[in-house]
Write a protein that holds these residues in place. Structure first.
Motif, PDB file in Angstrom:
ATOM      1  N   ARG A   1      64.917  39.718   9.157  1.00 29.96           N
ATOM      2  CA  ARG A   1      63.801  38.867   9.576  1.00 29.96           C
ATOM      3  C   ARG A   1      62.491  39.580   9.318  1.00 29.96           C
ATOM      4  O   ARG A   1      62.415  40.802   9.377  1.00 29.96           O
ATOM      5  CB  ARG A   1      63.919  38.515  11.070  1.00 29.96           C
ATOM      6  CG  ARG A   1      65.065  37.590  11.359  1.00 29.96           C
ATOM      7  CD  ARG A   1      65.196  37.261  12.831  1.00 29.96           C
ATOM      8  NE  ARG A   1      66.327  36.352  13.017  1.00 29.96           N
ATOM      9  CZ  ARG A   1      66.267  35.041  12.815  1.00 29.96           C
ATOM     10  NH1 ARG A   1      65.140  34.496  12.439  1.00 29.96           N
ATOM     11  NH2 ARG A   1      67.347  34.298  12.990  1.00 29.96           N
ATOM     12  N   LEU A   2      61.455  38.772   9.064  1.00 28.90           N
ATOM     13  CA  LEU A   2      60.131  39.340   8.855  1.00 28.90           C
ATOM     14  C   LEU A   2      59.534  39.781  10.182  1.00 28.90           C
ATOM     15  O   LEU A   2      59.717  39.131  11.207  1.00 28.90           O
ATOM     16  CB  LEU A   2      59.196  38.302   8.224  1.00 28.90           C
ATOM     17  CG  LEU A   2      59.434  37.922   6.767  1.00 28.90           C
ATOM     18  CD1 LEU A   2      58.408  36.896   6.323  1.00 28.90           C
ATOM     19  CD2 LEU A   2      59.376  39.145   5.877  1.00 28.90           C
ATOM     20  N   THR A   3      58.828  40.883  10.171  1.00 26.38           N
ATOM     21  CA  THR A   3      58.035  41.290  11.326  1.00 26.38           C
ATOM     22  C   THR A   3      56.663  40.631  11.184  1.00 26.38           C
ATOM     23  O   THR A   3      56.324  40.118  10.115  1.00 26.38           O
ATOM     24  CB  THR A   3      57.863  42.815  11.342  1.00 26.38           C
ATOM     25  OG1 THR A   3      57.127  43.190  10.179  1.00 26.38           O
ATOM     26  CG2 THR A   3      59.201  43.513  11.354  1.00 26.38           C
ATOM     27  N   PRO A   4      55.854  40.641  12.228  1.00 25.15           N
ATOM     28  CA  PRO A   4      54.484  40.126  12.106  1.00 25.15           C
ATOM     29  C   PRO A   4      53.748  40.803  10.950  1.00 25.15           C
ATOM     30  O   PRO A   4      53.028  40.162  10.195  1.00 25.15           O
ATOM     31  CB  PRO A   4      53.864  40.482  13.454  1.00 25.15           C
ATOM     32  CG  PRO A   4      55.026  40.480  14.397  1.00 25.15           C
ATOM     33  CD  PRO A   4      56.191  41.002  13.615  1.00 25.15           C
ATOM     34  N   ARG A   5      53.961  42.080  10.814  1.00 30.84           N
ATOM     35  CA  ARG A   5      53.322  42.801   9.708  1.00 30.84           C
ATOM     36  C   ARG A   5      53.792  42.272   8.357  1.00 30.84           C
ATOM     37  O   ARG A   5      53.007  42.119   7.428  1.00 30.84           O
ATOM     38  CB  ARG A   5      53.653  44.292   9.820  1.00 30.84           C
ATOM     39  CG  ARG A   5      53.074  45.086   8.682  1.00 30.84           C
ATOM     40  CD  ARG A   5      53.286  46.571   8.865  1.00 30.84           C
ATOM     41  NE  ARG A   5      52.619  47.313   7.805  1.00 30.84           N
ATOM     42  CZ  ARG A   5      52.651  48.621   7.689  1.00 30.84           C
ATOM     43  NH1 ARG A   5      53.308  49.345   8.576  1.00 30.84           N
ATOM     44  NH2 ARG A   5      52.028  49.223   6.698  1.00 30.84           N
ATOM     45  N   GLY A   6      55.085  42.009   8.273  1.00 36.56           N
ATOM     46  CA  GLY A   6      55.629  41.460   7.042  1.00 36.56           C
ATOM     47  C   GLY A   6      55.032  40.098   6.735  1.00 36.56           C
ATOM     48  O   GLY A   6      54.746  39.766   5.581  1.00 36.56           O
ATOM     49  N   ARG A   7      54.845  39.319   7.789  1.00 36.75           N
ATOM     50  CA  ARG A   7      54.277  37.980   7.611  1.00 36.75           C
ATOM     51  C   ARG A   7      52.830  38.067   7.119  1.00 36.75           C
ATOM     52  O   ARG A   7      52.419  37.300   6.247  1.00 36.75           O
ATOM     53  CB  ARG A   7      54.335  37.210   8.933  1.00 36.75           C
ATOM     54  CG  ARG A   7      55.235  35.985   8.887  1.00 36.75           C
ATOM     55  CD  ARG A   7      55.295  35.288  10.219  1.00 36.75           C
ATOM     56  NE  ARG A   7      56.076  36.035  11.202  1.00 36.75           N
ATOM     57  CZ  ARG A   7      57.400  35.951  11.317  1.00 36.75           C
ATOM     58  NH1 ARG A   7      58.062  35.146  10.525  1.00 36.75           N
ATOM     59  NH2 ARG A   7      58.054  36.671  12.207  1.00 36.75           N
ATOM     60  N   ARG A   8      52.087  39.002   7.673  1.00 37.57           N
ATOM     61  CA  ARG A   8      50.692  39.159   7.241  1.00 37.57           C
ATOM     62  C   ARG A   8      50.625  39.589   5.781  1.00 37.57           C
ATOM     63  O   ARG A   8      49.825  39.085   4.997  1.00 37.57           O
ATOM     64  CB  ARG A   8      49.987  40.210   8.118  1.00 37.57           C
ATOM     65  CG  ARG A   8      49.537  39.689   9.474  1.00 37.57           C
ATOM     66  CD  ARG A   8      48.573  40.678  10.140  1.00 37.57           C
ATOM     67  NE  ARG A   8      49.178  41.989  10.389  1.00 37.57           N
ATOM     68  CZ  ARG A   8      49.874  42.301  11.478  1.00 37.57           C
ATOM     69  NH1 ARG A   8      50.065  41.386  12.419  1.00 37.57           N
ATOM     70  NH2 ARG A   8      50.380  43.500  11.634  1.00 37.57           N
ATOM     71  N   SER A   9      51.487  40.540   5.457  1.00 31.23           N
ATOM     72  CA  SER A   9      51.507  41.026   4.073  1.00 31.23           C
ATOM     73  C   SER A   9      51.874  39.900   3.110  1.00 31.23           C
ATOM     74  O   SER A   9      51.278  39.755   2.044  1.00 31.23           O
ATOM     75  CB  SER A   9      52.509  42.170   3.958  1.00 31.23           C
ATOM     76  OG  SER A   9      52.607  42.617   2.636  1.00 31.23           O
TER      77      SER A   9
END
Lengths: 151, 151
Positions: free
Chosen positions: A99-107
């Motif tokens: 799953r994506l982390t919030p950081r992954g989502r922002r990136s």
DNA sequence: TGACTCATGTCAGCATTCTGACATAGCGTG
DNA sequence: CACGCTATGTCAGAATGCTGACATGAGTCA
């Protein structure tokens, strides 16, 4: 050329055109993703996870057209850098849902905007009718190549 | 998906479809070329030389969508194995014109037949009209991606 | 229960390609 | 001629992806 049917005319070969288009697409994507410090496979993995959370390593590999092993290396890096998370234990079987982390989502958000510009550049050169024809053509090619029929 | 325009829908992304088709094509070509002990790049190089004898290393690299360096490695192998020849001295400038040997031509003939079967498999799934549309679509994509317009 | 098959995650080694760098050859300009 | 610019061939190192292999977990069948 007096070759006649002795060779495949690359100028009019659908396969060659396909490779050329794909090569151009990859180059364009690399160009817009490089400033973000992201590769195409990197982005593909994140985009897949955004649309289908919980995909396993093997499923991501198939979706990004690489091997499980290659995707595993990438996932380990993404996990280490905090872009995705995977449970320590598999809830069922051996597959670890990522799953994506919030950081992954922002990136991913930045990358998606960049990639979208490339996609729009392609679509902008075609009319709606041509776009529909392009979809049909590509799906037809994919379907025909999927069949074993090679020998 | 409630994502809306937050991401690029891979199901309907022209870029994703293009990559999928290209991946399928490469896999199909690898499958038919493997029994002949030939890779796709290997074949591409030979086919290019058959249609345009005297192409230089750099020109072949552009035609096969790889770097000069990669093509150079391949050419050295092909030369060592007697499939192509290059003069020891450049007739003009530094570019060394490469040519197929009879052995290279024989090897290519088998490969061409194999690759043609893949090409025909793709074409066979489409009507004449669809084929024409596919050509137009791909050329349009290539053209639009060639333009710098990325940043 | 046991055997078989399949898919998965992961480790190790190998192959292929790319990036970086350098010297050289042609071309235009002054 | 001298200078800068571009294209080419080539070498070396690094990055990337792949093949091979192994152990594990789930499903199927007897």
């Amino acid at each position: 050329m007096s070759q006649g049917d002795a060779g495949i005319d690359l100028e009019t070969s659908l396969g060659y055109l396909l490779k050329e288009a794909s090569s151009a697409l990859r180059a364009a994507m690399e160009a817009v993703l490089r400033p973000l410090g992201m590769t195409v496979t990197h982005y593909s993995c994140l985009e897949l996870l955004a649309q289908r959370p919980g995909l396993s390593n093997s499923e991501l590999a198939r979706g990004a057209f690489v091997t499980r092993q290659s995707m595993n290396v990438l996932l380990q890096t993404l996990e280490k850098d905090g872009y995705v998370t995977r449970p320590a234990e598999a809830p069922v079987g051996k597959a670890l849902p990522a799953r994506l982390t919030p950081r992954g989502r922002r990136s991913l958000a930045k990358a998606t905007a960049a990639v979208r510009s490339v996609e729009l550049r392609m679509l902008g050169a075609m009319s709606e009718t041509e776009q529909a024809a392009a979809y049909r053509s590509l799906k037809s090619m994919i379907g025909s190549l999927r069949e074993p029929g090679g020998g």
